[in-house]
Design a protein around this motif. Sequence first.
Motif, PDB file in Angstrom:
ATOM      1  N   ALA A 113     -34.885  -3.787 107.767  1.00  0.00           N
ATOM      2  CA  ALA A 113     -34.641  -4.743 106.684  1.00  0.00           C
ATOM      3  C   ALA A 113     -33.379  -4.379 105.916  1.00  0.00           C
ATOM      4  O   ALA A 113     -32.556  -5.247 105.586  1.00  0.00           O
ATOM      5  CB  ALA A 113     -35.852  -4.786 105.744  1.00  0.00           C
ATOM      6  N   THR A 114     -33.206  -3.088 105.646  1.00  0.00           N
ATOM      7  CA  THR A 114     -32.025  -2.631 104.921  1.00  0.00           C
ATOM      8  C   THR A 114     -30.749  -2.915 105.713  1.00  0.00           C
ATOM      9  O   THR A 114     -29.741  -3.373 105.149  1.00  0.00           O
ATOM     10  CB  THR A 114     -32.128  -1.125 104.627  1.00  0.00           C
ATOM     11  N   THR A 115     -30.798  -2.667 107.014  1.00  0.00           N
ATOM     12  CA  THR A 115     -29.632  -2.927 107.866  1.00  0.00           C
ATOM     13  C   THR A 115     -29.285  -4.411 107.869  1.00  0.00           C
ATOM     14  O   THR A 115     -28.106  -4.786 107.782  1.00  0.00           O
ATOM     15  CB  THR A 115     -29.894  -2.437 109.299  1.00  0.00           C
ATOM     16  N   LEU A 116     -30.312  -5.267 107.987  1.00  0.00           N
ATOM     17  CA  LEU A 116     -30.093  -6.714 107.979  1.00  0.00           C
ATOM     18  C   LEU A 116     -29.421  -7.147 106.680  1.00  0.00           C
ATOM     19  O   LEU A 116     -28.455  -7.930 106.692  1.00  0.00           O
ATOM     20  CB  LEU A 116     -31.419  -7.450 108.154  1.00  0.00           C
ATOM     21  N   LEU A 117     -29.904  -6.630 105.561  1.00  0.00           N
ATOM     22  CA  LEU A 117     -29.335  -6.994 104.264  1.00  0.00           C
ATOM     23  C   LEU A 117     -27.897  -6.500 104.125  1.00  0.00           C
ATOM     24  O   LEU A 117     -27.014  -7.233 103.656  1.00  0.00           O
ATOM     25  CB  LEU A 117     -30.193  -6.422 103.141  1.00  0.00           C
ATOM     26  N   GLU A 118     -27.660  -5.247 104.518  1.00  0.00           N
ATOM     27  CA  GLU A 118     -26.309  -4.686 104.395  1.00  0.00           C
ATOM     28  C   GLU A 118     -25.310  -5.455 105.251  1.00  0.00           C
ATOM     29  O   GLU A 118     -24.179  -5.731 104.812  1.00  0.00           O
ATOM     30  CB  GLU A 118     -26.328  -3.205 104.778  1.00  0.00           C
ATOM     31  N   LYS A 119     -25.707  -5.807 106.468  1.00  0.00           N
ATOM     32  CA  LYS A 119     -24.813  -6.575 107.334  1.00  0.00           C
ATOM     33  C   LYS A 119     -24.521  -7.950 106.732  1.00  0.00           C
ATOM     34  O   LYS A 119     -23.384  -8.441 106.787  1.00  0.00           O
ATOM     35  CB  LYS A 119     -25.432  -6.730 108.729  1.00  0.00           C
ATOM     36  N   SER A 120     -25.561  -8.568 106.156  1.00  0.00           N
ATOM     37  CA  SER A 120     -25.369  -9.886 105.538  1.00  0.00           C
ATOM     38  C   SER A 120     -24.400  -9.806 104.375  1.00  0.00           C
ATOM     39  O   SER A 120     -23.515 -10.658 104.222  1.00  0.00           O
ATOM     40  CB  SER A 120     -26.727 -10.442 105.063  1.00  0.00           C
ATOM     41  N   MET A 121     -24.543  -8.781 103.542  1.00  0.00           N
ATOM     42  CA  MET A 121     -23.646  -8.644 102.394  1.00  0.00           C
ATOM     43  C   MET A 121     -22.207  -8.357 102.844  1.00  0.00           C
ATOM     44  O   MET A 121     -21.251  -8.844 102.236  1.00  0.00           O
ATOM     45  CB  MET A 121     -24.137  -7.526 101.475  1.00  0.00           C
ATOM     46  N   GLN A 122     -22.050  -7.587 103.914  1.00  0.00           N
ATOM     47  CA  GLN A 122     -20.711  -7.317 104.429  1.00  0.00           C
ATOM     48  C   GLN A 122     -20.064  -8.588 104.974  1.00  0.00           C
ATOM     49  O   GLN A 122     -18.864  -8.822 104.775  1.00  0.00           O
ATOM     50  CB  GLN A 122     -20.762  -6.247 105.521  1.00  0.00           C
ATOM     51  N   ARG A 123     -20.850  -9.406 105.676  1.00  0.00           N
ATOM     52  CA  ARG A 123     -20.311 -10.670 106.197  1.00  0.00           C
ATOM     53  C   ARG A 123     -19.932 -11.614 105.058  1.00  0.00           C
ATOM     54  O   ARG A 123     -18.981 -12.387 105.161  1.00  0.00           O
ATOM     55  CB  ARG A 123     -21.346 -11.363 107.097  1.00  0.00           C
ATOM     56  N   LEU A 124     -20.699 -11.566 103.981  1.00  0.00           N
ATOM     57  CA  LEU A 124     -20.454 -12.455 102.847  1.00  0.00           C
ATOM     58  C   LEU A 124     -19.261 -12.006 102.008  1.00  0.00           C
ATOM     59  O   LEU A 124     -18.648 -12.820 101.303  1.00  0.00           O
ATOM     60  CB  LEU A 124     -21.707 -12.508 101.960  1.00  0.00           C
ATOM     61  N   LYS A 125     -18.908 -10.734 102.085  1.00  0.00           N
ATOM     62  CA  LYS A 125     -17.958 -10.123 101.154  1.00  0.00           C
ATOM     63  C   LYS A 125     -16.618 -10.846 101.039  1.00  0.00           C
ATOM     64  O   LYS A 125     -16.145 -11.096  99.910  1.00  0.00           O
ATOM     65  CB  LYS A 125     -17.735  -8.659 101.543  1.00  0.00           C
ATOM     66  N   PRO A 126     -15.935 -11.213 102.134  1.00  0.00           N
ATOM     67  CA  PRO A 126     -14.631 -11.891 101.968  1.00  0.00           C
ATOM     68  C   PRO A 126     -14.737 -13.192 101.171  1.00  0.00           C
ATOM     69  O   PRO A 126     -13.915 -13.441 100.283  1.00  0.00           O
ATOM     70  CB  PRO A 126     -14.187 -12.141 103.414  1.00  0.00           C
ATOM     71  N   LEU A 127     -15.746 -14.007 101.481  1.00  0.00           N
ATOM     72  CA  LEU A 127     -15.944 -15.258 100.748  1.00  0.00           C
ATOM     73  C   LEU A 127     -16.313 -14.968  99.298  1.00  0.00           C
ATOM     74  O   LEU A 127     -15.758 -15.574  98.369  1.00  0.00           O
ATOM     75  CB  LEU A 127     -17.036 -16.099 101.423  1.00  0.00           C
ATOM     76  N   PHE A 128     -17.241 -14.023  99.091  1.00  0.00           N
ATOM     77  CA  PHE A 128     -17.685 -13.723  97.732  1.00  0.00           C
ATOM     78  C   PHE A 128     -16.536 -13.185  96.884  1.00  0.00           C
ATOM     79  O   PHE A 128     -16.388 -13.562  95.717  1.00  0.00           O
ATOM     80  CB  PHE A 128     -18.836 -12.718  97.761  1.00  0.00           C
ATOM     81  N   GLN A 129     -15.700 -12.323  97.444  1.00  0.00           N
ATOM     82  CA  GLN A 129     -14.606 -11.756  96.662  1.00  0.00           C
ATOM     83  C   GLN A 129     -13.593 -12.826  96.248  1.00  0.00           C
ATOM     84  O   GLN A 129     -13.070 -12.791  95.131  1.00  0.00           O
ATOM     85  CB  GLN A 129     -13.911 -10.648  97.451  1.00  0.00           C
ATOM     86  N   GLN A 130     -13.307 -13.759  97.146  1.00  0.00           N
ATOM     87  CA  GLN A 130     -12.398 -14.845  96.787  1.00  0.00           C
ATOM     88  C   GLN A 130     -13.004 -15.723  95.691  1.00  0.00           C
ATOM     89  O   GLN A 130     -12.317 -16.121  94.732  1.00  0.00           O
ATOM     90  CB  GLN A 130     -12.061 -15.692  98.021  1.00  0.00           C
ATOM     91  N   PHE A 131     -14.299 -16.017  95.832  1.00  0.00           N
ATOM     92  CA  PHE A 131     -14.998 -16.847  94.851  1.00  0.00           C
ATOM     93  C   PHE A 131     -15.054 -16.115  93.505  1.00  0.00           C
ATOM     94  O   PHE A 131     -14.808 -16.693  92.442  1.00  0.00           O
ATOM     95  CB  PHE A 131     -16.410 -17.146  95.359  1.00  0.00           C
ATOM     96  N   HIS A 132     -15.380 -14.829  93.559  1.00  0.00           N
ATOM     97  CA  HIS A 132     -15.445 -14.003  92.354  1.00  0.00           C
ATOM     98  C   HIS A 132     -14.089 -14.002  91.644  1.00  0.00           C
ATOM     99  O   HIS A 132     -14.014 -14.128  90.405  1.00  0.00           O
ATOM    100  CB  HIS A 132     -15.849 -12.579  92.739  1.00  0.00           C
ATOM    101  N   ALA A 133     -13.022 -13.870  92.406  1.00  0.00           N
ATOM    102  CA  ALA A 133     -11.680 -13.830  91.819  1.00  0.00           C
ATOM    103  C   ALA A 133     -11.364 -15.130  91.091  1.00  0.00           C
ATOM    104  O   ALA A 133     -10.772 -15.128  89.998  1.00  0.00           O
ATOM    105  CB  ALA A 133     -10.644 -13.563  92.905  1.00  0.00           C
ATOM    106  N   HIS A 134     -11.753 -16.259  91.687  1.00  0.00           N
ATOM    107  CA  HIS A 134     -11.478 -17.544  91.049  1.00  0.00           C
ATOM    108  C   HIS A 134     -12.303 -17.715  89.780  1.00  0.00           C
ATOM    109  O   HIS A 134     -11.777 -18.178  88.745  1.00  0.00           O
ATOM    110  CB  HIS A 134     -11.745 -18.697  92.007  1.00  0.00           C
TER     111      HIS A 134
END
Length: 628
Positions: A218-239
């Motif tokens: 479960a932890t691995t699944l969550l960590e991988k999901s957050m890593q995949r989301l990171k580029p989109l989230f960081q751009q959104f966060h910046a805006h």
Amino acid sequence: MKSTLLIILLSQCYITSAAENSTAVLIKFLSTVNQNLAALYNREVLANWQLEIKGPNDLYALLQSELASEETMRYIQSLAPKSAKFKRLNIGNPELQRELAQIPETGYEALSPTDLKLMYIVTTNMGDIYKNTKLCSFYDRRQCNLTLIPAVQNILHNSVNVSEIEHYWLEWRRKTGMAAKEDFAVFVELYRKTSILNGFQKPSEFWFKDLEEDSSQATTLLEKSMQRLKPLFQQFHAHVRGQLRRLYGEDLIARGKPFPQNFAEIFIGNAFRRADPEWFIEFPYPDVSMPNITAGLLRRGLTNAQRVFWNVAEYFRSLGMPQIEDTFWSENARPKANLDEESIRCWHKAWKYYGIKRVNFSYCPLVDEERFFNMFEALTDVYYYRAYEHQPTLYAEEPFPNFSDAVGKMFSLAASSPRYLEKLKFVDTGMISKELRINRLYWQGLRSIFLLPVFYVLDRYRVDVLDGSLNISDNCAYWKLTSDLTGAEPPVSRSNEDFDAPAKLLVEVDDQYTSQIMSTVLQYQLYKHFCEITGQYKPSDPDYPLDLCDLSNQRQIGPLVMQAMSYGSSKSYKDILHIMTNESAINMDGLLAYFHPLYEWLVEQNRIDGVEIGWEPTTKCSSENKEK
């Protein structure tokens, strides 16, 4: 020699006979359990259904609900010894073993009477803190009767006073944090005991038990999901950080730093104010208004919940799913009681029964955009319950919590497609313009993308505390998680003398968010797959982007969904996912494809605006920098 062979043969016959007898005993045991649980569950469902349509003042229904719940738990407790014995013997085929494994654990009821009473006391206390805490007014500190929701929430969503916003952020944590710390510590110890008594080696295994994943998976699944989301989230966060900087100035929203949580909560929370959200959010294209879907519903004659229901039922029929019988509404549907409550609590809901072919339906009489899309989710549950109604009681469930929610929200997502809404004439033509698409994706992203890291932090924090890798008193560890993963930090300095986690956890301290993360990701994964197989989404064709995919009238979808839903929990979610999508793992591909136009816009707009991407670790929490 002959006698030896005879003895061996007789022994083998005896073993075979004993195994067959044991299997027969297990089959009979499971049959009895299914019948008894169906009767007990149905009593509880019926009582709760009465509370839903008559209101919580129906004391008879309330009493029946409590009695049924207590009787169900006593029965489950009585099953534990025999169930454990069958599991140890490992008899029967894999199907019988899986059905046996579906017998509910006793959960907290495994605790001693004294510990169980204490567990109920501390969890109730923490829930009461959330419900009953009153905050003091910023303008009149003697007026201390303000509830967080809706009183303070309404104040904050309309306030531009920085000091006022900071006051309520601190006031909420002052009134809830330390007040809940002792109860939270007791909860952690009792949860650890509960996990051991239920046969789990560590608390995190018990925490993730309903996902059919061990804690590391479960932890691995969550960590991988957050890593995949990171580029989109960081751009959104910046805006968003850039937007906050325009509102509050660079002194409060520093460059390269996490944004203050109090300001971000208001900005993101305004996305949930669906009535004219552009009044509260500066959209990417502020001159392009979001369409008024509520007005479109009323204009097309969908003026009551019954008409909305049959309109949505026709959508499912167009997918090749069975037609809902004409008598369903008159025989099974009733309005929800207590419409004097906040309208946000008024939703449509399907009610399943066990061992009988019946589904009840409670509906919200309000007609608006939110309730329209909610009808797709509620009607999905009607189909889901009917699809697996032939399953024994132990299998009459979804494969993991919120799996059915993912399917329902996938259909709701499909119904929100601009092309579908244009087809129904709920909105004017031209909704698929680039500007309006970006505005819509921006609004949707605020309501989903920003929640995923927050959910992850809440589960990660509790699992780390439960397993002992994080100390309850280490408030700064909580803020490090929050800052690293969500890009938010406290507006003022905090220290380990504070205790801020309960501000986010008090509603249900043991409510798991991992399944909500999985459900959110899964809805986009399912949507992408169905749009691809119907040709409504073509990754390399700009005329067929995922966010415009219209699934209506795609008749090959219905039978596939009904087949997958028919298994209930008789198969793992991975097996059912494979049936639906030919994939066995939940992944972020669908979500990233859906929001790809927004991602491209954010990258370009952030470049034009000259905003920084990413953030430094927070320095707002340490034992030395406490501000008084």
